[in-house]
Design a protein around this motif. Structure first.
Motif, PDB file in Angstrom:
ATOM      1  N   GLU A   5      -8.849  -5.993  -3.677  1.00 38.66           N
ATOM      2  CA  GLU A   5      -7.914  -5.134  -2.930  1.00 38.66           C
ATOM      3  C   GLU A   5      -6.465  -5.593  -3.103  1.00 38.66           C
ATOM      4  N   LEU A   6      -6.268  -6.861  -3.472  1.00 41.93           N
ATOM      5  CA  LEU A   6      -4.908  -7.376  -3.649  1.00 41.93           C
ATOM      6  C   LEU A   6      -4.201  -6.729  -4.835  1.00 41.93           C
ATOM      7  N   PHE A   7      -4.972  -6.087  -5.715  1.00 43.86           N
ATOM      8  CA  PHE A   7      -4.388  -5.496  -6.917  1.00 43.86           C
ATOM      9  C   PHE A   7      -4.001  -4.037  -6.716  1.00 43.86           C
ATOM     10  N   SER A   8      -4.130  -3.563  -5.508  1.00 50.75           N
ATOM     11  CA  SER A   8      -3.890  -2.148  -5.245  1.00 50.75           C
ATOM     12  C   SER A   8      -2.424  -1.702  -5.363  1.00 50.75           C
ATOM     13  N   PRO A   9      -1.446  -2.405  -4.802  1.00 50.71           N
ATOM     14  CA  PRO A   9      -0.076  -1.898  -4.944  1.00 50.71           C
ATOM     15  C   PRO A   9       0.407  -2.002  -6.388  1.00 50.71           C
ATOM     16  N   MET A  10       1.291  -1.086  -6.771  1.00 44.41           N
ATOM     17  CA  MET A  10       1.891  -1.172  -8.103  1.00 44.41           C
ATOM     18  C   MET A  10       2.573  -2.528  -8.253  1.00 44.41           C
ATOM     19  N   SER A  11       2.515  -3.083  -9.444  1.00 47.65           N
ATOM     20  CA  SER A  11       2.999  -4.453  -9.617  1.00 47.65           C
ATOM     21  C   SER A  11       3.747  -4.595 -10.941  1.00 47.65           C
ATOM     22  N   ASP A  12       4.229  -5.794 -11.159  1.00 43.13           N
ATOM     23  CA  ASP A  12       4.782  -6.174 -12.450  1.00 43.13           C
ATOM     24  C   ASP A  12       3.779  -7.137 -13.091  1.00 43.13           C
ATOM     25  N   ASN A  13       3.848  -7.269 -14.432  1.00 40.62           N
ATOM     26  CA  ASN A  13       2.841  -8.128 -15.068  1.00 40.62           C
ATOM     27  C   ASN A  13       2.928  -9.588 -14.627  1.00 40.62           C
ATOM     28  N   THR A  14       4.092 -10.009 -14.101  1.00 37.85           N
ATOM     29  CA  THR A  14       4.190 -11.398 -13.620  1.00 37.85           C
ATOM     30  C   THR A  14       3.374 -11.616 -12.351  1.00 37.85           C
ATOM     31  N   GLU A  15       2.961 -10.527 -11.706  1.00 37.33           N
ATOM     32  CA  GLU A  15       2.236 -10.678 -10.438  1.00 37.33           C
ATOM     33  C   GLU A  15       0.719 -10.765 -10.612  1.00 37.33           C
ATOM     34  N   ILE A  16       0.228 -10.482 -11.828  1.00 38.89           N
ATOM     35  CA  ILE A  16      -1.235 -10.492 -12.031  1.00 38.89           C
ATOM     36  C   ILE A  16      -1.823 -11.869 -11.716  1.00 38.89           C
ATOM     37  N   SER A  17      -1.242 -12.909 -12.328  1.00 41.40           N
ATOM     38  CA  SER A  17      -1.812 -14.248 -12.090  1.00 41.40           C
ATOM     39  C   SER A  17      -1.582 -14.672 -10.639  1.00 41.40           C
ATOM     40  N   ALA A  18      -0.441 -14.261 -10.067  1.00 44.11           N
ATOM     41  CA  ALA A  18      -0.169 -14.617  -8.662  1.00 44.11           C
ATOM     42  C   ALA A  18      -1.222 -13.997  -7.746  1.00 44.11           C
ATOM     43  N   ARG A  19      -1.607 -12.765  -8.052  1.00 45.52           N
ATOM     44  CA  ARG A  19      -2.617 -12.108  -7.206  1.00 45.52           C
ATOM     45  C   ARG A  19      -4.001 -12.728  -7.400  1.00 45.52           C
ATOM     46  N   ILE A  20      -4.284 -13.168  -8.619  1.00 42.97           N
ATOM     47  CA  ILE A  20      -5.567 -13.862  -8.823  1.00 42.97           C
ATOM     48  C   ILE A  20      -5.574 -15.150  -7.993  1.00 42.97           C
ATOM     49  N   ARG A  21      -4.451 -15.883  -8.025  1.00 39.47           N
ATOM     50  CA  ARG A  21      -4.354 -17.106  -7.214  1.00 39.47           C
ATOM     51  C   ARG A  21      -4.534 -16.777  -5.736  1.00 39.47           C
ATOM     52  N   GLU A  22      -3.875 -15.684  -5.309  1.00 38.10           N
ATOM     53  CA  GLU A  22      -3.943 -15.291  -3.899  1.00 38.10           C
ATOM     54  C   GLU A  22      -5.387 -14.959  -3.514  1.00 38.10           C
ATOM     55  N   ALA A  23      -6.089 -14.263  -4.413  1.00 35.81           N
ATOM     56  CA  ALA A  23      -7.489 -13.919  -4.142  1.00 35.81           C
ATOM     57  C   ALA A  23      -8.297 -15.191  -3.930  1.00 35.81           C
ATOM     58  N   CYS A  24      -8.007 -16.196  -4.738  1.00 31.51           N
ATOM     59  CA  CYS A  24      -8.750 -17.450  -4.624  1.00 31.51           C
ATOM     60  C   CYS A  24      -8.407 -18.166  -3.328  1.00 31.51           C
ATOM     61  N   LYS A  25      -7.133 -18.085  -2.905  1.00 35.17           N
ATOM     62  CA  LYS A  25      -6.732 -18.719  -1.645  1.00 35.17           C
ATOM     63  C   LYS A  25      -7.329 -17.993  -0.454  1.00 35.17           C
ATOM     64  N   LYS A  26      -7.211 -16.663  -0.497  1.00 35.77           N
ATOM     65  CA  LYS A  26      -7.631 -15.855   0.643  1.00 35.77           C
ATOM     66  C   LYS A  26      -9.113 -16.052   0.952  1.00 35.77           C
ATOM     67  N   TYR A  27      -9.884 -16.220  -0.102  1.00 32.08           N
ATOM     68  CA  TYR A  27     -11.327 -16.276   0.102  1.00 32.08           C
ATOM     69  C   TYR A  27     -11.880 -17.688   0.075  1.00 32.08           C
TER      70      TYR A  27
END
Ligand SMILES: [Zn+2]
Length: 469
Positions: free
Chosen positions: A439-461
């Protein structure tokens, strides 16, 4: 539960213990990157699938995933990125200039998310159907100022410690026809190089580089539309990568899978080859999706692209509102192969060429040509093979025979596929995701945010910090 048991067993077995801020969910992270795969490539492939199956509700797997979004791709030096800057942005979260790999614009080395996962104890797998030292996979292990430094990139692949790297070939093995000694560097780091899936099945090495048995075409495995029996394919390589990771790193792994040939076909403005390789990429995704179905609480799959190639559209001036991608099922040869074939022909006759066009493109049979189109082909045939007055078409990876280029123009005027460029464009690319943290990948993003969101997914869960193996 199985994972908790495994972790408990690892502790009992006395493995090295450490804690981490963002262990341990998701334990399996897949990042799929379609090189040159913009929304036009995806939706044209889906339209083709619907047309040939005559099932208007059929979808690609990627478009059926629960999260869909868009991502911008511009680089630090241009609104139109190349694969090196885009790969670096995706892998490290930092923009850089076109041509630079794993380095910021000021040549500071950047750290890829694969390195972070590795440090946390995850196994690392990288898969592509173009060269394993191409910009996209290399962005996850290399730091060089120029993406063409294949020998240095190859050395850094050997030194990466990653468990699985797969691609068509490694271009750093030789320079100007002379061996560079790169192969022995892999030996030094206990990395086993195997050619083909049969050789892979026979090795018990922990660290493997899987290359194609075809050592001539080290830059790309055959396009999906002209794959031969026994060729490696992106789905079979992805399957092999998952099997390898489950053998050597069954607890946790990160895997990047690149559909690199989509970009090559886009540069060629070859619609059928783009579609064939998007479908192949989707089949590779199916391998990871089946894995997700087996481990739904521990798996995250993210699908995106590094940029769009060709300005590919469904609909062009010739077909207007009557685009018909189903005609592309009659094309059995890529533009690259057909152009190379035309370049090798010596004094072909029109009758011979007509037979070839019927067989490989369905012209005049499955695809009825107008008199004007037949005249266009005959005139270009004369200009190419008789008077030698025609000029070819320059693209990034090939210089296309003028007659071959005209054949593909005629094909486009039936399929309705349009192009604005033989290079990349600044069009945004799709993002699809499923699994833990998707669900973290839902908002429109820039390519620099892909790895940040993967990290966030790992933190969140994460749950309470766990013992790492
Ligand atoms: Zn490209």
């Amino acid at each position: 539960m199985r994972n908790i048991l495994r972790k408990a067993l690892a502790v009992v077995a006395g493995c090295a213990l450490s804690t981490s801020a963002w262990a341990s969910h998701p334990d399996y992270v897949f990042l799929f990157i379609g090189d040159g795969m913009g929304p036009g490539q995806v939706m044209t492939a889906q339209n083709y699938l619907r047309a040939v199956t005559q099932r208007p509700d059929t979808t690609l797997l990627m478009t059926s995933l629960p999260v869909t979004s868009l991502c911008t791709t511009y680089s630090a030096s241009s609104p139109v990125t190349d694969s090196a800057a885009a790969g670096t942005a995706i892998a490290t979260g930092t923009k850089t200039r076109n041509n630079m790999l794993g380095m910021a614009s000021d040549t500071t080395a950047l750290r890829s998310i694969a390195r972070d996962f590795q440090q946390l104890g995850y196994g690392i797998g990288l898969v592509t159907n173009v060269a394993a030292d191409d910009a996209t996979p290399a962005a996850f292990y290399a730091n060089v100022p120029d993406r063409g430094m294949y020998y240095e990139i190859g050395r850094q692949a050997a030194e990466s410690g990653y468990e699985f790297i797969a691609g068509a070939g490694l271009r750093g093995f030789s320079k100007q026809g002379q061996p560079t000694g790169l192969a022995s560097h892999f030996d030094r780091y206990n990395v086993k190089i195997v050619h083909g899936l049969d050789e892979l099945a026979q090795t018990d090495a922990n660290k493997v580089v899987l290359l194609s048995p075809d050592t001539i075409h080290n830059y790309r495995i055959n396009y999906a539309i002209e794959a031969r029996q026994g060729d490696m394919s992106l789905p079979s390589m992805t399957r092999a990568a998952i099997d390898h990771m489950m053998r050597v790193r069954p607890q946790q792994f990160f895997m990047m899978v690149e559909g690199g040939a989509i970009d090559h076909a886009g540069h060629a403005n070859d619609g059928a080859s783009v579609i064939g390789d998007v479908l192949d990429f989707d089949r590779a995704l199916r391998e990871a999706y089946n894995f997700y179905l087996a481990y739904p609480e521990q798996t995250l799959i993210v699908v995106t692209a590094d940029h769009e190639t060709g300005g590919m559209s469904l609909g062009n001036n010739a077909t207007g509102y009557w685009a018909n991608t189903a005609v592309l099922a009659n094309q059995h040869v890529s533009k690259d192969t057909f152009s190379d074939l035309c370049n090798k022909l010596s004094d072909p006759t029109w009758d011979e060429m007509e037979r070839m066009l019927r067989r490989d493109f369905g012209f005049w049979d499955a695809i009825p040509l107008t008199d004007k189109q037949t005249s266009l082909l005959k005139d270009m045939f004369d200009a190419t093979f008789v008077t030698h007055s025609a000029k070819g078409q320059q693209a990034l990876y090939n210089y296309y025979n003028p007659f071959a280029a005209t054949v593909f123009d005629v094909m486009d005027s039936h399929s309705g596929i349009g192009w604005t460029s033989i290079k990349h464009t600044g069009n945004p690319v799709p993002v699809f995701a499923v699994g833990v943290g998707s669900e973290l990948f839902s908002p429109m993003s820039d390519n620099t945010e892909i790895s940040a969101r993967i990290r966030e997914a790992c933190k969140k869960y994460q749950h309470t910090p766990v013992m790492m193996r």
